[in-house]
Design an enzyme around this catalytic site. Structure first.
Site, PDB file in Angstrom:
ATOM      1  N   THR A   1      17.347  33.372 -67.407  1.00  0.00           N
ATOM      2  CA  THR A   1      17.274  34.517 -68.522  1.00  0.00           C
ATOM      3  C   THR A   1      16.795  33.566 -70.088  1.00  0.00           C
TER       4      THR A   1
ATOM      5  N   LYS B   1      13.335  31.539 -69.644  1.00  0.00           N
ATOM      6  CA  LYS B   1      11.948  32.796 -69.772  1.00  0.00           C
ATOM      7  C   LYS B   1      12.112  33.332 -71.554  1.00  0.00           C
TER       8      LYS B   1
ATOM      9  N   HIS C   1      23.065  61.688 -64.129  1.00  0.00           N
ATOM     10  CA  HIS C   1      22.522  60.767 -65.100  1.00  0.00           C
ATOM     11  C   HIS C   1      21.559  59.035 -64.504  1.00  0.00           C
TER      12      HIS C   1
ATOM     13  N   SER D   1      13.320  55.161 -48.647  1.00  0.00           N
ATOM     14  CA  SER D   1      11.879  54.659 -49.780  1.00  0.00           C
ATOM     15  C   SER D   1      12.010  53.541 -50.522  1.00  0.00           C
ATOM     16  N   SER D   2      12.623  52.557 -50.692  1.00  0.00           N
ATOM     17  CA  SER D   2      12.425  51.384 -51.261  1.00  0.00           C
ATOM     18  C   SER D   2      12.428  50.839 -50.749  1.00  0.00           C
TER      19      SER D   2
ATOM     20  N   HIS E   1      31.651  40.131 -60.493  1.00  0.00           N
ATOM     21  CA  HIS E   1      32.099  40.274 -61.995  1.00  0.00           C
ATOM     22  C   HIS E   1      32.089  42.043 -62.785  1.00  0.00           C
ATOM     23  N   HIS E   2      32.210  42.938 -61.709  1.00  0.00           N
ATOM     24  CA  HIS E   2      32.500  44.039 -62.046  1.00  0.00           C
ATOM     25  C   HIS E   2      33.458  44.445 -61.517  1.00  0.00           C
TER      26      HIS E   2
ATOM     27  N   TRP F   1      28.715  56.345 -60.763  1.00  0.00           N
ATOM     28  CA  TRP F   1      26.845  56.508 -59.599  1.00  0.00           C
ATOM     29  C   TRP F   1      27.672  55.068 -59.024  1.00  0.00           C
TER      30      TRP F   1
ATOM     31  N   SER G   1       5.799  39.603 -69.616  1.00  0.00           N
ATOM     32  CA  SER G   1       4.865  38.392 -69.570  1.00  0.00           C
ATOM     33  C   SER G   1       3.628  38.162 -69.471  1.00  0.00           C
TER      34      SER G   1
ATOM     35  N   GLU H   1      20.822  45.512 -57.501  1.00  0.00           N
ATOM     36  CA  GLU H   1      20.370  46.504 -57.607  1.00  0.00           C
ATOM     37  C   GLU H   1      20.071  46.297 -59.211  1.00  0.00           C
TER      38      GLU H   1
ATOM     39  N   ASP I   1      -6.618  47.777 -51.128  1.00  0.00           N
ATOM     40  CA  ASP I   1      -5.997  48.797 -51.051  1.00  0.00           C
ATOM     41  C   ASP I   1      -4.510  48.078 -50.867  1.00  0.00           C
TER      42      ASP I   1
ATOM     43  N   TYR J   1      18.640  43.757 -60.998  1.00  0.00           N
ATOM     44  CA  TYR J   1      17.866  42.754 -61.427  1.00  0.00           C
ATOM     45  C   TYR J   1      16.167  43.635 -61.144  1.00  0.00           C
TER      46      TYR J   1
ATOM     47  N   HIS K   1      24.511  44.612 -57.834  1.00  0.00           N
ATOM     48  CA  HIS K   1      24.589  43.476 -58.707  1.00  0.00           C
ATOM     49  C   HIS K   1      23.055  42.710 -58.500  1.00  0.00           C
TER      50      HIS K   1
ATOM     51  N   ARG L   1      35.074  54.661 -71.227  1.00  0.00           N
ATOM     52  CA  ARG L   1      33.886  55.568 -70.684  1.00  0.00           C
ATOM     53  C   ARG L   1      34.428  56.348 -69.878  1.00  0.00           C
TER      54      ARG L   1
HETATM   55  C1  HEA Z   1      18.079  53.468 -66.767  1.00  0.00           C
HETATM   56  C2  HEA Z   1      18.779  53.908 -66.337  1.00  0.00           C
HETATM   57  C3  HEA Z   1      19.823  54.176 -67.170  1.00  0.00           C
HETATM   58  C4  HEA Z   1      18.451  54.851 -68.615  1.00  0.00           C
HETATM   59  C5  HEA Z   1      17.120  54.978 -69.019  1.00  0.00           C
HETATM   60  C6  HEA Z   1      19.487  55.934 -69.192  1.00  0.00           C
HETATM   61  C7  HEA Z   1      19.089  56.536 -70.718  1.00  0.00           C
HETATM   62  C8  HEA Z   1      20.007  57.016 -71.201  1.00  0.00           C
HETATM   63  N1  HEA Z   1      21.592  56.986 -71.243  1.00  0.00           N
HETATM   64 FE1  HEA Z   1      22.913  56.625 -69.889  1.00  0.00          FE
HETATM   65  N2  HEA Z   1      23.610  55.760 -68.513  1.00  0.00           N
HETATM   66  C9  HEA Z   1      23.000  54.815 -67.087  1.00  0.00           C
HETATM   67  C10 HEA Z   1      22.140  54.443 -66.865  1.00  0.00           C
HETATM   68  C11 HEA Z   1      20.887  54.782 -68.433  1.00  0.00           C
HETATM   69  N3  HEA Z   1      20.822  55.737 -68.088  1.00  0.00           N
HETATM   70  C12 HEA Z   1      24.067  54.607 -66.103  1.00  0.00           C
HETATM   71  C13 HEA Z   1      23.905  53.646 -65.077  1.00  0.00           C
HETATM   72  C14 HEA Z   1      25.146  55.124 -66.571  1.00  0.00           C
HETATM   73  C15 HEA Z   1      26.671  54.275 -65.570  1.00  0.00           C
HETATM   74  C16 HEA Z   1      26.585  55.986 -65.037  1.00  0.00           C
HETATM   75  C17 HEA Z   1      28.466  56.056 -64.736  1.00  0.00           C
HETATM   76  O1  HEA Z   1      29.799  55.357 -65.452  1.00  0.00           O
HETATM   77  O2  HEA Z   1      28.675  56.557 -63.858  1.00  0.00           O
HETATM   78  C18 HEA Z   1      24.578  55.701 -67.932  1.00  0.00           C
HETATM   79  C19 HEA Z   1      26.151  56.064 -68.297  1.00  0.00           C
HETATM   80  C20 HEA Z   1      26.151  56.847 -69.646  1.00  0.00           C
HETATM   81  C21 HEA Z   1      26.735  57.357 -70.841  1.00  0.00           C
HETATM   82  C22 HEA Z   1      28.307  57.407 -70.762  1.00  0.00           C
HETATM   83  C23 HEA Z   1      28.598  58.182 -69.631  1.00  0.00           C
HETATM   84  C24 HEA Z   1      29.908  58.332 -69.580  1.00  0.00           C
HETATM   85  O3  HEA Z   1      30.559  57.100 -69.640  1.00  0.00           O
HETATM   86  O4  HEA Z   1      30.165  59.353 -69.293  1.00  0.00           O
HETATM   87  C25 HEA Z   1      26.409  57.589 -72.159  1.00  0.00           C
HETATM   88  C26 HEA Z   1      26.634  58.144 -72.923  1.00  0.00           C
HETATM   89  O5  HEA Z   1      26.141  58.494 -74.339  1.00  0.00           O
HETATM   90  C27 HEA Z   1      24.344  57.695 -71.289  1.00  0.00           C
HETATM   91  C28 HEA Z   1      24.169  58.040 -72.851  1.00  0.00           C
HETATM   92  C29 HEA Z   1      22.234  57.928 -72.258  1.00  0.00           C
HETATM   93  C30 HEA Z   1      21.378  58.466 -73.578  1.00  0.00           C
HETATM   94  C31 HEA Z   1      21.257  59.127 -74.341  1.00  0.00           C
HETATM   95  C32 HEA Z   1      20.160  57.548 -72.642  1.00  0.00           C
HETATM   96  C33 HEA Z   1      19.203  57.872 -73.450  1.00  0.00           C
HETATM   97  O6  HEA Z   1      17.801  56.709 -73.652  1.00  0.00           O
HETATM   98  C34 HEA Z   1      17.899  59.461 -72.405  1.00  0.00           C
HETATM   99  C35 HEA Z   1      16.688  59.584 -73.371  1.00  0.00           C
HETATM  100  C36 HEA Z   1      15.466  60.135 -72.873  1.00  0.00           C
HETATM  101  C37 HEA Z   1      15.101  61.713 -72.363  1.00  0.00           C
HETATM  102  C38 HEA Z   1      16.810  62.677 -74.091  1.00  0.00           C
HETATM  103  C39 HEA Z   1      14.773  62.783 -71.834  1.00  0.00           C
HETATM  104  C40 HEA Z   1      13.869  62.828 -72.571  1.00  0.00           C
HETATM  105  C41 HEA Z   1      13.158  64.268 -73.643  1.00  0.00           C
HETATM  106  C42 HEA Z   1      13.255  65.236 -73.149  1.00  0.00           C
HETATM  107  C43 HEA Z   1      13.686  65.883 -72.128  1.00  0.00           C
HETATM  108  C44 HEA Z   1      13.346  66.161 -74.138  1.00  0.00           C
HETATM  109  C45 HEA Z   1      14.790  66.568 -75.152  1.00  0.00           C
HETATM  110  C46 HEA Z   1      15.757  66.143 -75.476  1.00  0.00           C
HETATM  111  C47 HEA Z   1      16.594  66.662 -76.501  1.00  0.00           C
HETATM  112  C48 HEA Z   1      17.158  68.286 -76.382  1.00  0.00           C
HETATM  113  C49 HEA Z   1      16.907  66.097 -77.779  1.00  0.00           C
HETATM  114  N4  HEA Z   1      24.591  57.253 -70.587  1.00  0.00           N
HETATM  115  C1  HEA Z   2      18.966  45.538 -66.162  1.00  0.00           C
HETATM  116  C2  HEA Z   2      19.749  45.610 -66.097  1.00  0.00           C
HETATM  117  C3  HEA Z   2      20.872  44.826 -66.194  1.00  0.00           C
HETATM  118  C4  HEA Z   2      20.981  43.245 -66.638  1.00  0.00           C
HETATM  119  C5  HEA Z   2      19.444  42.541 -66.657  1.00  0.00           C
HETATM  120  C6  HEA Z   2      21.878  42.761 -66.929  1.00  0.00           C
HETATM  121  C7  HEA Z   2      22.590  41.754 -67.031  1.00  0.00           C
HETATM  122  C8  HEA Z   2      23.411  40.856 -67.519  1.00  0.00           C
HETATM  123  N1  HEA Z   2      24.817  41.834 -66.562  1.00  0.00           N
HETATM  124 FE1  HEA Z   2      24.979  43.888 -66.838  1.00  0.00          FE
HETATM  125  N2  HEA Z   2      24.962  45.254 -66.193  1.00  0.00           N
HETATM  126  C9  HEA Z   2      24.506  46.244 -66.006  1.00  0.00           C
HETATM  127  C10 HEA Z   2      22.941  46.285 -65.869  1.00  0.00           C
HETATM  128  C11 HEA Z   2      22.330  44.772 -66.027  1.00  0.00           C
HETATM  129  N3  HEA Z   2      23.191  43.604 -66.499  1.00  0.00           N
HETATM  130  C12 HEA Z   2      24.408  47.729 -65.211  1.00  0.00           C
HETATM  131  C13 HEA Z   2      23.973  48.610 -64.712  1.00  0.00           C
HETATM  132  C14 HEA Z   2      26.331  47.158 -65.189  1.00  0.00           C
HETATM  133  C15 HEA Z   2      27.374  48.038 -65.363  1.00  0.00           C
HETATM  134  C16 HEA Z   2      27.478  49.222 -63.916  1.00  0.00           C
HETATM  135  C17 HEA Z   2      28.664  50.223 -63.670  1.00  0.00           C
HETATM  136  O1  HEA Z   2      29.880  49.527 -63.587  1.00  0.00           O
HETATM  137  O2  HEA Z   2      28.248  51.674 -64.710  1.00  0.00           O
HETATM  138  C18 HEA Z   2      26.700  46.338 -65.511  1.00  0.00           C
HETATM  139  C19 HEA Z   2      27.577  44.992 -66.167  1.00  0.00           C
HETATM  140  C20 HEA Z   2      27.918  43.760 -66.415  1.00  0.00           C
HETATM  141  C21 HEA Z   2      29.090  43.214 -65.892  1.00  0.00           C
HETATM  142  C22 HEA Z   2      30.444  44.006 -65.780  1.00  0.00           C
HETATM  143  C23 HEA Z   2      31.262  44.612 -66.872  1.00  0.00           C
HETATM  144  C24 HEA Z   2      32.689  45.874 -66.663  1.00  0.00           C
HETATM  145  O3  HEA Z   2      32.415  46.031 -65.914  1.00  0.00           O
HETATM  146  O4  HEA Z   2      33.780  44.948 -66.819  1.00  0.00           O
HETATM  147  C25 HEA Z   2      28.786  42.164 -66.059  1.00  0.00           C
HETATM  148  C26 HEA Z   2      30.420  41.281 -66.145  1.00  0.00           C
HETATM  149  O5  HEA Z   2      29.689  39.564 -66.627  1.00  0.00           O
HETATM  150  C27 HEA Z   2      27.384  41.954 -66.547  1.00  0.00           C
HETATM  151  C28 HEA Z   2      27.085  40.696 -67.000  1.00  0.00           C
HETATM  152  C29 HEA Z   2      25.610  40.627 -67.276  1.00  0.00           C
HETATM  153  C30 HEA Z   2      25.011  39.485 -66.987  1.00  0.00           C
HETATM  154  C31 HEA Z   2      25.483  37.793 -67.827  1.00  0.00           C
HETATM  155  C32 HEA Z   2      23.904  39.181 -67.521  1.00  0.00           C
HETATM  156  C33 HEA Z   2      22.979  37.741 -67.531  1.00  0.00           C
HETATM  157  O6  HEA Z   2      21.612  38.630 -66.616  1.00  0.00           O
HETATM  158  C34 HEA Z   2      22.008  38.227 -68.902  1.00  0.00           C
HETATM  159  C35 HEA Z   2      21.296  37.288 -69.369  1.00  0.00           C
HETATM  160  C36 HEA Z   2      20.808  37.178 -70.529  1.00  0.00           C
HETATM  161  C37 HEA Z   2      20.845  36.621 -71.671  1.00  0.00           C
HETATM  162  C38 HEA Z   2      21.931  35.804 -71.760  1.00  0.00           C
HETATM  163  C39 HEA Z   2      19.783  36.625 -72.870  1.00  0.00           C
HETATM  164  C40 HEA Z   2      19.101  35.629 -73.003  1.00  0.00           C
HETATM  165  C41 HEA Z   2      19.165  33.995 -73.026  1.00  0.00           C
HETATM  166  C42 HEA Z   2      19.088  33.169 -73.816  1.00  0.00           C
HETATM  167  C43 HEA Z   2      18.452  33.549 -75.170  1.00  0.00           C
HETATM  168  C44 HEA Z   2      19.858  31.728 -73.762  1.00  0.00           C
HETATM  169  C45 HEA Z   2      20.471  31.609 -74.231  1.00  0.00           C
HETATM  170  C46 HEA Z   2      22.078  31.903 -74.183  1.00  0.00           C
HETATM  171  C47 HEA Z   2      23.526  31.702 -74.034  1.00  0.00           C
HETATM  172  C48 HEA Z   2      23.803  30.267 -73.134  1.00  0.00           C
HETATM  173  C49 HEA Z   2      24.065  32.599 -74.127  1.00  0.00           C
HETATM  174  N4  HEA Z   2      27.018  42.716 -66.857  1.00  0.00           N
HETATM  175 CU   LIG Z   3      26.413  42.903 -62.363  1.00  0.00          CU
END
Ligand code: HEA
Ligand code: HEA
Ligand SMILES: [Cu+2]
Ligand code: CUA
Lengths: 545, 303, 294
Positions: A340, A343, A89, A181-182, A314-315, A154, A280, A267, A118, A269, A265, A462
């Site tokens: 952030t 923004k 997923h 690719s990327s 931080h992860h 993942w 924007s 990634e 282009d 962003y 990390h 999780r």
């Molecule tokens: C961009 C990234 C992205 C996006 C878009 C989503 C979208 C969704 N994610 Fe995901 N998710 C991750 C990134 C993302 N996730 C990551 C990084 C993890 C961590 C993995 C890890 O632990 O290693 C994670 C893990 C994760 C978990 C935890 C799993 C676990 O810890 O075991 C769950 C559980 O609820 C979840 C749920 C969902 C759901 C319900 C959506 C929904 O938003 C999806 C909605 C879209 C569809 C459903 C498809 C379109 C519709 C159809 C095909 C029609 C048919 C539909 C029906 C039958 C109802 N995700």
């Molecule tokens: C698009 C993806 C995205 C983005 C933008 C962020 C944004 C941020 N993430 Fe997140 N993060 C993930 C995707 C993302 N993260 C994913 C996928 C994981 C889990 C990976 C995995 O384990 O599978 C993760 C996990 C993760 C962890 C690890 C948790 C753990 O496993 O224990 C932490 C810990 O610090 C963290 C922190 C943050 C912080 C501080 C920001 C900041 O950038 C957020 C900044 C934004 C704001 C704070 C809000 C707006 C600000 C204001 C309104 C200003 C005023 C606010 C204050 C002064 C508070 N993230």
């Molecule tokens: Cu991070």
């Protein structure tokens, strides 16, 4: 379909000799148009369609997860398969849906927005797209090999990942291919932006989507090769007896995590910066007011990009890294909230004293604004090391990142499509349906992910297929939200297809106060966007501010 | 526009209401916040969590407030004309850079303080080596040599098989019970030396405020001291994905009065004396002969 | 930058649709499939050959097309610039790839090995798990993995590696001289120094291969000799691979020089390859210092 209203083709003598047969009006036909494609719009379309497909597949995996988690006990799948679903997923969503969607949008928009005909390296562009279907075929087919699909999450942590069966090398190579690719895509974007801007399109005149992608491309070039290195070490640890991640040989499993998150990390962003760009663009248009603090937005994006390279641990707060490391990474992570925040405040200030209307792109941008901020707040909470001792590895983290990814990145992608679709296709879509799409998505995405905060805080880890009974209620709510959210997404392809088939013709400007070079082109935009560079007057008119 | 945030407001209200301990009922609906826990550290963590939560709520109210205000007041449909001169204002941008920095410092200071306390593993009164393996835990009381495995209890195990037909609701402490809990004394600083045998696991008991990865070949330290008046049973789980059985390796800590603990330890020691088949042998990594108490004492001195 | 005779820079060349990119994807996919079936023990190593054959065919065809177009003077300066920038960013991504392995080396040397040996914060790791281990570098870890009965020797820095450093550094000089010669239109000098460059490159590869043989046969130093062997062979191995690729590209460029493909003003391919060569050079310096010497 081809437009003749626009300036005729630029033909240098050399063109005439050699390249004349695929000039503007003679676009290639049939399968060759796609398979041999060098046109940025064709390639962009393929990227977007591919991303949509991967979103459906990745979403279906998520539906399996949500179905198994609907109630405690094991009803549907084996625990190993559940872990595979979680892993696949995430890989499909991140590498298959969101990243290709952004590259697709970059392809469609960047040349139009900077006044270029282009992308700079069209054949490379084709290559970077066509690697992807093969990579995902390889990854998808792991579901059918002995030992099953990868199930180590993942994040592919060693040593668990090394226990993968026959799927192991397939996963690694699929990731290598996605990375290649990327990287190639990113090179193309950077070169296009640096070398293909029309005269007069100064760096600080570029639309923010271009700017955010520019910075994203740097992140990609710096981060993806590191991932390639990390998985290569996994591969050699498995097959060639190296001991990078094994203590008995002097390695360290935690070393994998450092290398992975040095990629991982930045990634996240990579997934969100282009979304900042899209938002924007949309908010000023529907606020009828220029973006507030354009330059600050550019600098904020750049600082986020920079900071993203020094926060990776931080992860890993509970892996036993030394105290000094924990303190450093806590503080640097918290610092990201500042740019952030700038923004978020600037977007708000753009709306302030504007004249707002709520067409579908604006709705999705606003949804982004609210829910991304919520995700950011929980990110900030996660950054506090002591608190992360309780949050880490629970559904609180899952809630955090889905808030920034789904109503964050995905909403921005959908918003972008609703914003530019009329420009691409020359047709309007059904705004009423799209508004429905927004409201259904917004309501159900919250039903889906908000309760996961509660679950995490109450102690649900999780990546588990089965849980203690006190977590039942919120899991049911979440699953129902998940199914409903997933079904609501089916509206999206329907709306797009309906638009392409029978939409009303769109005007060139489409949205009355849209600014930027792409809106100076007719709708649909000509096959080679700016065969003749736009005049400086046009650029000045379109400039973002 | 108000509907837009309605679901969140509702959830938030639910969260606020439930913060009163009374509302935290047995039902799953009440379980929406972090437990305060039974150690000094877990309580500090809880306070930090709530501090940061309220800070975010406050910022959220201001930021979302301005957004909603703008959405309600400055509407095109009401004929409002945009003020297109409002494009830049250095002063306000500096202000909204500095204010968040100050807020962040305000949160970072208590966080750093607590973190330093968490890291202080000196002068333990009892040392237990914890070894994670696929899928269970092994505990070794280093001072006394008592050692045993701790695995998911049989009833949960049976019920958690695919299509077992057993309703998990009928199993007491489904997935949160083990055959052999870790018994500890209250009011004692206990040092955990955490490692693993195969893949990475993570030892987590929310009420103790301890979560630490168990890494094969390395030893991580963590400590806790259950408040003297908080004897009881505390449950947790493995929180690092460790394969197929990751969901099925719970942790149960049975905190007893010192006297009860000593009695328990004595009886275990007697039972495990040479002659009685030792439970623990296979799972420990190379060089795993536990150090003698004298060596341990020496170790504390060396550090 | 503006060269008077170059095609008009304000117009952009838009290439044909091309079959080579998809051909490239298929080749890569075929290689990957071959490697997968080999690694999963379904076939022998021969299974990667078809993919590589496809890949080489693809390269020849793609380059043929591009060189042909270039010779027809289709590319203008802007295209040239795109190619250059593309190459530079590609090299940067390669740098980051090596960065991952250097990172692994530094992590192992500065953190992991000292921890296992009882230094730093992980006191109990040494005390309980590896009490007899001394965390000195070079090491094959507390369990003495690999090597000849657990022990091994390392390649001394000031032997073959030092010679190789000289070889590679002088090849950096020769390629620069060749470049100057090209710019000044001194064809004879260009041919000689370019040839010298790739000959030096192949000499380097030869010496490296010899050194590898030595390591495997006599020193007990293998890829599987714990963390030292892992970092040593992965870093030098990937580097050696890059030298081989670079030297091969130099040969191609040399052949093109013989055919008179480059002009003093326009010679993107030459520049790209020489940048690549310098990059390989710099990486080697890092290797020499951190892998062999310190
Ligand atoms: C961009 C990234 C992205 C996006 C878009 C989503 C979208 C969704 N994610 Fe995901 N998710 C991750 C990134 C993302 N996730 C990551 C990084 C993890 C961590 C993995 C890890 O632990 O290693 C994670 C893990 C994760 C978990 C935890 C799993 C676990 O810890 O075991 C769950 C559980 O609820 C979840 C749920 C969902 C759901 C319900 C959506 C929904 O938003 C999806 C909605 C879209 C569809 C459903 C498809 C379109 C519709 C159809 C095909 C029609 C048919 C539909 C029906 C039958 C109802 N995700
Ligand atoms: C698009 C993806 C995205 C983005 C933008 C962020 C944004 C941020 N993430 Fe997140 N993060 C993930 C995707 C993302 N993260 C994913 C996928 C994981 C889990 C990976 C995995 O384990 O599978 C993760 C996990 C993760 C962890 C690890 C948790 C753990 O496993 O224990 C932490 C810990 O610090 C963290 C922190 C943050 C912080 C501080 C920001 C900041 O950038 C957020 C900044 C934004 C704001 C704070 C809000 C707006 C600000 C204001 C309104 C200003 C005023 C606010 C204050 C002064 C508070 N993230
Ligand atoms: Cu991070
Ligand atoms: Cu052990 Cu998860």
């Amino acid at each position: 379909m081809a437009e003749h209203t626009h300036a005729p083709a630029a033909t240098s003598p050399a063109h005439a000799v050699h390249a004349v047969h695929d000039e503007h009006d003679h676009r290639p036909h049939g399968w060759r148009r796609w398979v041999y494609a060098t046109n940025h719009k064709d390639i962009g379309t393929m990227y977007l369609v591919f991303a949509g497909l991967m979103f459906l597949i990745g979403g279906s995996f998520a539906m399996v997860i949500r179905a198994e988690l609907f109630e405690p006990g094991m009803q549907l799948v084996d625990p190993q398969f559940f872990n595979s679903m979680t892993t696949m997923h995430a890989l499909f969503m991140i590498f298959g849906a969101v990243m290709p969607a952004w590259t697709g949008l970059a392809n469609w928009l960047i040349p139009m927005q900077i006044g270029a005909p282009d992308m700079a390296l069209p054949r490379l562009n084709n290559l970077s797209f066509w690697i992807l279907p093969f990579a995902f075929t390889l990854l998808f087919s792991t579901l059918f090999v002995p030992g099953g699909a990868p199930a180590g999450g993942w994040t592919l942590y060693a040593p668990l990942m090394v226990q993968t069966g026959d799927a192991f090398p397939m996963t690694i190579f699929a990731i290598h291919m996605m990375g290649a690719s990327s990287i190639l895509g990113a090179i193309n974007v950077i070169v296009t932006i640096m070398n293909m801007r029309a005269k007069g399109m100064g760096l600080l005149r570029m639309p923010l989507f271009v700017w955010t992608w520019f910075i994203t491309a740097f992140l990609l070039i710096a981060a993806m090769p590191v991932l390639a290195g990390a998985v290569t070490m996994l591969l050699t640890d498995h097959y060639f007896g190296t001991t990078f991640f094994t203590a008995t040989g002097g390695g360290d499993p935690i070393m994998f995590q450092h290398i992975f998150w040095f990629f991982g990390h930045p990634e996240v962003y990579i997934l969100i910066l282009p979304a900042f760009g899209v938002v924007s663009e949309i908010i000023p248009t529907f606020s009828r007011k220029p973006l507030f603090g354009y330059e600050t937005m550019v600098y904020a994006t750049a600082s986020i990009g920079f900071l993203s390279f020094i926060v990776w641990a931080h992860h890993m707060f509970v892996t036993g890294i030394p105290l000094a490391g924990q303190l450093f990474f806590m503080l640097s992570t918290m610092l990201i909230a500042v740019p952030t925040g700038v923004k978020v405040f600037n977007w708000t200030a753009t709306m302030y004293k504007g004249s707002l209307s709520f067409e579908p792109p604006m709705l999705f941008a606003l949804g982004f604004l609210f829910m991304f901020t919520i995700g950011g707040f929980s990110g900030l909470m996660l950054a506090l090391v002591p608190a992360d001792y309780e949050y880490h590895g629970t559904y609180f983290v899952v809630a955090h990142f889905h808030y920034v990814l789904v109503p964050g990145a995905i909403f921005a992608i959908i918003g972008a499509v609703y914003y530019w679709l009329p420009k691409w296709s020359g047709k309007m879509y059904d705004m009423r349906l799209a508004t429905w799409h927004f409201w259904l998505s917004t309501v159900f995405v919250n039903v889906l992910f908000f309760p996961q905060h509660f679950l995490g805080l109450a102690g649900m880890p999780r990546r588990i297929p089965d849980y203690a009974v006190q977590f039942t209620d919120w899991n049911m709510v979440s699953s129902i939200g998940g199914f409903a959210f997933g079904l609501s997404q089916l509206l999206f392809p329907y709306i797009v297809l309906k638009c392409l088939r029978s939409g009303e013709p769109a005007t060139g400007r489409v949205w009355e106060s849209a600014h930027g070079l792409e809106w100076e082109l007719p709708s649909p935009a000509p096959y080679h966007s700016w065969g003749e560079p736009p005049s400086e007057a046009l650029i000045a008119r379109g400039a973002a501010h | 526009m108000v509907q837009k945030i309605a679901p969140k407001l509702a959830a938030l209200t639910a969260l606020l209401v439930s913060l009163s301990p009374a509302a935290r009922a047995q039902s799953g609906w009440g379980e929406i916040n972090m437990p305060r826990g039974v150690t000094m550290i877990s309580q500090k963590i809880y306070d930090l969590h709530m501090l940061c939560f309220w800070v975010c709520v406050a910022i959220g109210i201001v930021v979302f407030g301005v957004m909603i205000y703008s959405m309600v007041v400055f509407r095109h449909s009401k004929g409002v004309v945009a003020d297109t001169t409002l494009v830049h204002n250095t002063r306000i941008e500096v202000i909204w850079t500095i204010i968040p920095v100050c807020i962040l410092i305000g949160v970072a200071v208590p966080a750093a303080r607590t973190l330093i306390q968490i890291s202080d593993t000196r002068n333990p009164e009892l040392t237990i080596k914890v070894i994670g393996y696929q899928w269970g835990w092994q505990y070794q009381y280093l001072e006394s040599g008592v050692s045993f495995f701790s695995k998911l209890d049989a009833r949960s195990n049976a019920a958690s098989q695919l299509d077992s037909g057993i309703d998990p609701n009928t199993v007491p402490n489904y997935l949160r019970d083990v055959d052999h809990p870790l018994v500890v004394p209250v009011g004692t600083k206990i040092l955990l030396l955490i490692t693993a045998d195969d893949v990475i696991h993570s030892w987590w008991v929310p009420d103790l405020g301890v979560k630490m990865d168990a890494i094969p070949g390395y030893i991580n330290e963590a400590w806790f001291a259950v408040d003297a008046d908080k004897a009881g049973v505390y449950r947790g789980q493995c929180t690092e994905l460790c394969g197929r059985g990751h969901a099925f390796m719970p942790i149960v800590v049975d905190a007893r009065s010192k006297a009860d603990f000593n009695a328990w330890l004595d009886s275990e020691e007697a039972a495990q004396k040479p002659g009685a088949p030792a439970q623990a042998t296979t799972a420990a990594p190379a060089g795993a002969a536990p150090p003698t108490p004298a060596q341990l004492a020496e170790a504390s001195a060396v550090r | 930058m503006a060269q008077a005779h170059a095609p008009d820079s304000s117009k952009y060349y838009l290439p044909h649709n091309s079959p080579w990119p998809i051909f490239a994807s298929v080749s890569v996919f075929t290689i990957m499939l071959g490697a997968v079936v080999y690694l999963n023990d379904w076939t022998g190593l021969w299974s990667i050959i078809p993919g590589f054959a496809l890949l080489f065919t693809m390269f020849i065809c793609w380059f043929h097309t591009v060189i042909g177009e270039n010779q027809h003077g289709i590319y203008n300066l802007q295209v040239d610039r795109s190619f250059r920038m593309g190459m530079l960013w590609f090299i940067l991504s390669e740098v980051m790839f090596f960065g991952a392995f250097f990172g692994a080396l530094f992590y192992a040397r500065i953190l992991a090995v000292p921890w296992l040996g009882g230094e730093g914060v992980k006191f109990f790791t040494h005390f309980i798990l590896w009490p007899t281990y001394e965390g000195t570098w070079p090491t094959n870890g507390p369990a003495h993995i690999g090597g000849n009965a657990g022990s091994f020797n390392i390649v001394p820095a000031f032997g073959v590696p030092a010679i190789n450093t000289l070889v590679l550094l002088s090849s950096g000089v020769t390629v620069t001289i060749a470049h100057h010669a090209l710019r000044q239109g001194k064809r004879g000098m260009l041919i000689v120094f370019l040839a010298a460059t790739f000959l030096l490159g192949f000499t380097f590869v030869g010496l490296q291969a010899h050194e590898y043989g030595e390591s495997y046969r006599e020193l007990g130093l293998r890829l599987s000799t714990g963390i030292y062997g892992s970092t040593f062979f992965m870093l030098t191995g990937f580097h050696g691979l890059h030298v081989t690729i670079g030297a091969t590209m130099l040969v191609i460029i040399w052949l093109r020089v013989l055919r008179g493909h480059f002009t003093p003003q326009r010679h993107f391919a030459f520049e790209a390859v020489s940048w690549y060569w310098h990059f390989v050079d710099v990486v080697w310096l890092g290797l020499f210092i951190f892998v062999y010497w310190l």
